[in-house]
Design a protein around this motif. Sequence first.
Motif, PDB file in Angstrom:
ATOM      1  N   ALA A 104       0.816  -1.219   0.000  1.00 52.36           N
ATOM      2  CA  ALA A 104       0.000   0.000   0.000  1.00 52.36           C
ATOM      3  C   ALA A 104       0.848   1.267   0.000  1.00 52.36           C
ATOM      4  O   ALA A 104       0.295   2.370   0.074  1.00 52.36           O
ATOM      5  CB  ALA A 104      -0.935   0.000   1.213  1.00 52.36           C
ATOM      6  N   THR A 105       2.176   1.150  -0.080  1.00 49.59           N
ATOM      7  CA  THR A 105       3.053   2.314  -0.082  1.00 49.59           C
ATOM      8  C   THR A 105       2.932   3.060  -1.408  1.00 49.59           C
ATOM      9  O   THR A 105       3.023   2.457  -2.476  1.00 49.59           O
ATOM     10  CB  THR A 105       4.509   1.890   0.148  1.00 49.59           C
ATOM     11  OG1 THR A 105       4.597   1.138   1.358  1.00 49.59           O
ATOM     12  CG2 THR A 105       5.418   3.095   0.240  1.00 49.59           C
ATOM     13  N   ARG A 106       2.734   4.366  -1.329  1.00 45.27           N
ATOM     14  CA  ARG A 106       2.578   5.194  -2.519  1.00 45.27           C
ATOM     15  C   ARG A 106       3.543   6.382  -2.443  1.00 45.27           C
ATOM     16  O   ARG A 106       4.338   6.504  -1.511  1.00 45.27           O
ATOM     17  CB  ARG A 106       1.131   5.670  -2.654  1.00 45.27           C
ATOM     18  CG  ARG A 106       0.140   4.538  -2.858  1.00 45.27           C
ATOM     19  CD  ARG A 106       0.388   3.801  -4.170  1.00 45.27           C
ATOM     20  NE  ARG A 106      -0.553   2.701  -4.375  1.00 45.27           N
ATOM     21  CZ  ARG A 106      -0.294   1.440  -4.089  1.00 45.27           C
ATOM     22  NH1 ARG A 106       0.884   1.107  -3.563  1.00 45.27           N
ATOM     23  NH2 ARG A 106      -1.185   0.489  -4.331  1.00 45.27           N
ATOM     24  N   VAL A 107       3.442   7.286  -3.409  1.00 44.15           N
ATOM     25  CA  VAL A 107       4.398   8.391  -3.517  1.00 44.15           C
ATOM     26  C   VAL A 107       4.350   9.289  -2.284  1.00 44.15           C
ATOM     27  O   VAL A 107       5.375   9.807  -1.840  1.00 44.15           O
ATOM     28  CB  VAL A 107       4.113   9.213  -4.795  1.00 44.15           C
ATOM     29  CG1 VAL A 107       5.156  10.308  -4.975  1.00 44.15           C
ATOM     30  CG2 VAL A 107       4.102   8.314  -6.011  1.00 44.15           C
ATOM     31  N   LYS A 108       3.179   9.473  -1.713  1.00 46.43           N
ATOM     32  CA  LYS A 108       3.059  10.360  -0.556  1.00 46.43           C
ATOM     33  C   LYS A 108       3.856   9.849   0.651  1.00 46.43           C
ATOM     34  O   LYS A 108       4.206  10.626   1.535  1.00 46.43           O
ATOM     35  CB  LYS A 108       1.593  10.538  -0.182  1.00 46.43           C
ATOM     36  CG  LYS A 108       0.905   9.239   0.244  1.00 46.43           C
ATOM     37  CD  LYS A 108      -0.561   9.466   0.560  1.00 46.43           C
ATOM     38  CE  LYS A 108      -1.231   8.156   1.004  1.00 46.43           C
ATOM     39  NZ  LYS A 108      -2.676   8.375   1.310  1.00 46.43           N
ATOM     40  N   ASN A 109       4.145   8.556   0.700  1.00 47.50           N
ATOM     41  CA  ASN A 109       4.936   7.998   1.796  1.00 47.50           C
ATOM     42  C   ASN A 109       6.434   8.144   1.584  1.00 47.50           C
ATOM     43  O   ASN A 109       7.212   7.997   2.532  1.00 47.50           O
ATOM     44  CB  ASN A 109       4.614   6.523   1.994  1.00 47.50           C
ATOM     45  CG  ASN A 109       3.130   6.255   2.147  1.00 47.50           C
ATOM     46  OD1 ASN A 109       2.478   5.815   1.208  1.00 47.50           O
ATOM     47  ND2 ASN A 109       2.589   6.526   3.337  1.00 47.50           N
ATOM     48  N   ALA A 132      13.678  10.322   4.381  1.00 44.20           N
ATOM     49  CA  ALA A 132      14.197  11.036   5.547  1.00 44.20           C
ATOM     50  C   ALA A 132      14.579  10.102   6.680  1.00 44.20           C
ATOM     51  O   ALA A 132      15.446  10.444   7.500  1.00 44.20           O
ATOM     52  CB  ALA A 132      13.173  12.059   6.027  1.00 44.20           C
ATOM     53  N   ILE A 133      13.956   8.919   6.777  1.00 45.67           N
ATOM     54  CA  ILE A 133      14.301   7.993   7.862  1.00 45.67           C
ATOM     55  C   ILE A 133      15.409   7.028   7.477  1.00 45.67           C
ATOM     56  O   ILE A 133      15.770   6.146   8.267  1.00 45.67           O
ATOM     57  CB  ILE A 133      13.063   7.192   8.325  1.00 45.67           C
ATOM     58  CG1 ILE A 133      12.587   6.251   7.201  1.00 45.67           C
ATOM     59  CG2 ILE A 133      11.962   8.094   8.812  1.00 45.67           C
ATOM     60  CD1 ILE A 133      11.495   5.296   7.632  1.00 45.67           C
ATOM     61  N   SER A 134      15.959   7.165   6.299  1.00 44.97           N
ATOM     62  CA  SER A 134      17.071   6.297   5.904  1.00 44.97           C
ATOM     63  C   SER A 134      18.291   6.579   6.775  1.00 44.97           C
ATOM     64  O   SER A 134      18.433   7.659   7.371  1.00 44.97           O
ATOM     65  CB  SER A 134      17.409   6.522   4.427  1.00 44.97           C
ATOM     66  OG  SER A 134      17.855   7.840   4.216  1.00 44.97           O
ATOM     67  N   ALA A 149       2.860  13.421   9.399  1.00 50.04           N
ATOM     68  CA  ALA A 149       4.174  12.882   9.759  1.00 50.04           C
ATOM     69  C   ALA A 149       4.039  11.790  10.806  1.00 50.04           C
ATOM     70  O   ALA A 149       3.293  11.925  11.784  1.00 50.04           O
ATOM     71  CB  ALA A 149       5.075  13.995  10.269  1.00 50.04           C
ATOM     72  N   GLU A 150       4.784  10.679  10.593  1.00 53.20           N
ATOM     73  CA  GLU A 150       4.796   9.573  11.540  1.00 53.20           C
ATOM     74  C   GLU A 150       6.031   9.591  12.439  1.00 53.20           C
ATOM     75  O   GLU A 150       6.068   8.894  13.448  1.00 53.20           O
ATOM     76  CB  GLU A 150       4.756   8.237  10.787  1.00 53.20           C
ATOM     77  CG  GLU A 150       3.481   8.018   9.991  1.00 53.20           C
ATOM     78  CD  GLU A 150       3.472   6.658   9.309  1.00 53.20           C
ATOM     79  OE1 GLU A 150       4.369   5.844   9.635  1.00 53.20           O
ATOM     80  OE2 GLU A 150       2.593   6.416   8.467  1.00 53.20           O
ATOM     81  N   ILE A 159      15.950  15.490  12.994  1.00 57.53           N
ATOM     82  CA  ILE A 159      16.649  15.364  11.719  1.00 57.53           C
ATOM     83  C   ILE A 159      15.741  14.787  10.647  1.00 57.53           C
ATOM     84  O   ILE A 159      15.817  15.169   9.473  1.00 57.53           O
ATOM     85  CB  ILE A 159      17.932  14.504  11.891  1.00 57.53           C
ATOM     86  CG1 ILE A 159      18.770  14.529  10.621  1.00 57.53           C
ATOM     87  CG2 ILE A 159      17.575  13.090  12.298  1.00 57.53           C
ATOM     88  CD1 ILE A 159      19.318  15.870  10.261  1.00 57.53           C
ATOM     89  N   VAL A 160      14.831  13.891  11.032  1.00 55.42           N
ATOM     90  CA  VAL A 160      13.893  13.319  10.061  1.00 55.42           C
ATOM     91  C   VAL A 160      12.910  14.384   9.598  1.00 55.42           C
ATOM     92  O   VAL A 160      12.612  14.501   8.396  1.00 55.42           O
ATOM     93  CB  VAL A 160      13.161  12.110  10.677  1.00 55.42           C
ATOM     94  CG1 VAL A 160      12.064  11.612   9.744  1.00 55.42           C
ATOM     95  CG2 VAL A 160      14.141  10.993  10.981  1.00 55.42           C
ATOM     96  N   MET A 161      12.392  15.191  10.529  1.00 64.82           N
ATOM     97  CA  MET A 161      11.467  16.257  10.153  1.00 64.82           C
ATOM     98  C   MET A 161      12.153  17.299   9.275  1.00 64.82           C
ATOM     99  O   MET A 161      11.576  17.776   8.278  1.00 64.82           O
ATOM    100  CB  MET A 161      10.906  16.919  11.407  1.00 64.82           C
ATOM    101  CG  MET A 161       9.973  16.029  12.206  1.00 64.82           C
ATOM    102  SD  MET A 161       8.525  15.524  11.235  1.00 64.82           S
ATOM    103  CE  MET A 161       7.792  17.107  10.857  1.00 64.82           C
TER     104      MET A 161
END
Length: 671
Positions: free
Chosen positions: A260-265, A271-273, A302-303, A309-311
């Motif tokens: 279910a992962t799409r472009v918006k994710n 950023a969490i890499s 945002a999750e 740093i992720v934000m």
Amino acid sequence: MSGFRDTFTKDDGKEGLLGYDDAAFLYFAGCVLLVAALPWTYQVAKNAIFGRNPSEKEFVTHKKTDRVCKSASMASGSSAEVAKSRFTRGFLIQVGVLAFMWLCLLIIIANVGGHQEMRRFDPFAILEVAADASAADIKKAYRKLSLVYHPDKNPDDPLAVSRFIEITRAYTSLTDETAKSNYEKYGNPDGPTTSKVGIGLPRFLLEKTNQLMILCIFFFFLLFVVPMAAIQYYQRTKDYASNGVLIETLHTFASYINDATRVKNCPELLAISGESRAMVMRPTDNEAMKPIGQQVVEHKKAEFAKWPIVMKNTYLVYAHMQRLHHLLTPELRQDLDQLLRCSMRISQAMIEIGCMREWFFTAQAMIDFRRSLVQALDIKASSLLQVPHFTEEHIKHCKTGKNPVSSLDTFLKKEPEDRKGMASLEPEQVLDIEAFCEHVSHMELRATVEVEDETEIVVGDIATVTVQMKRNNLKEGETVGPVHAPLFPEPKYEEWWVFLVEGSVSRIIAFERVRSTERFIEEKMRFQLSRPGKHRLELHILCDSYAGLDQKVVLEFNVCHEDDPAVKREIVVHKEDEDLDLQPTLFQQFMGDFGGEEESEEEEDDDDKDKDKDKEKKKKAPKAVVDKSLADGEDVGATEEPESDVEDTSKKGGKDKDKGGESSDSSSDSD
């Protein structure tokens, strides 16, 4: 070394080191330095004068036949990159190393000029006596020098041993008649010899005073430098996978990417890499990020808001995709460029995860996100924003009126005079658009399904889908250059992903990553057919660098059952194949003569044994019949018929023989 030692020596005022000559080493070292320094100096001077082209470093496949985009935005961006990369830290380090190499080369040239050339073996010079010296003077000089260089007085000096051997040979050549005759005739006391010259080594390597130092340096490199280099290399590479992405990043993506992962994710996934979270967070970043936070449009809640740093990096990605670069400070722009450089490897890993799990829509979303980063396009933004100088107003004009244009592919297919939205542009801007349209790939797609060497498609066959792609905008012999991406920090070559998808469930059957820049591309995708009946597959080609160029082809074909009477599969054996089967194998050819001789000998032995057995049987059978007939007083001629009976009974079992014996007894009794 012995030939060199026996034939040549140096005319040196000090002690001559036999077999080791500094001049040879200096010539060798000078050649090595010159070969390395000349091309390196040329390259550094070229970069200093004209600037370094980043594509020369990032893309080893760059060719002179590449067609580059000639738009003003790409030319200015390339010039800025060249100017920026002219005097970097790496460039200054190269200049320093080159200066040191040229200094060493000058020192070598100066030292080589002071050396005298080697000459033939001269015993008078070795013994340090005149050419007309008497035998007593020669003997006196020999004793003096032999006491100085005797091996017993210099047990740890191999050069002294070599010098002693040289002195002994010189004395022998002047006192021994045979050696003296050889020296006068051939210039050497050993007679005619050949010289052997190897790589020159520096003299200090064999000097006794330097042996301890050289040994310490050797063990320092062997026991410390080499292990430390290996440890450092391991420490730097142990956290990375083969594709250059952190293993931690792959584990994170494996947990968070699903069907279910799409472009918006994707912005938050980037950023969490691990590469993103390893970036530096400055104290001034909070203040600098406020204007961006007010302008950026988030497409998803945002999750990972608890990680600053992720934000920060999520907002930087959004700012890039929404083209808010004017709000970035120089420090934030450097952070964004660093993140975008890593994004190509990271997005590649995201695509591969979707492909391996056979999720077509997920892989498609990852590719869509990848080209959004390259072209700085927001989610669901119009692909016409990739056209130079186009804004939302120009796009509105393209979509209205007669023959509206809503995609980049449709815009490229229009003739220059029929393209809408360019009425308000300057002539220079129109030329940029024409250059862009000539550069972007106009891909033509063809696909066929078949089973190789068969006319019917049957369950269990390996089907082959042949995909042919042709860039119509290129001429014969041309290749496509870097894509038009003025907002991306480095050159990027386009790639195409080919997906064979089962339409009913959107499951990936096969996929290929096409990186060729040639005009004509052909790929073959193979898969096994598992069910009979009608099949409907979709072939998608997706570009990872431009939005709006994707194409789809529907492949429909029927798969027959293997028991279908209409299926006629004849096995045709060609005469060439039959002849090939008759040819001996390589092992048979290797063992042929030996094996053939053994087989022939065994056959001859078997034939001889069979003949001997037949002869013995023939000899024994007539004797038994003749004796019996003589005993009964009958003619010998009557024995012909029992002879055949005896031959027949010899081929039967034991029971037949017993029966034959009983019948003979009964006949004799009746007689």
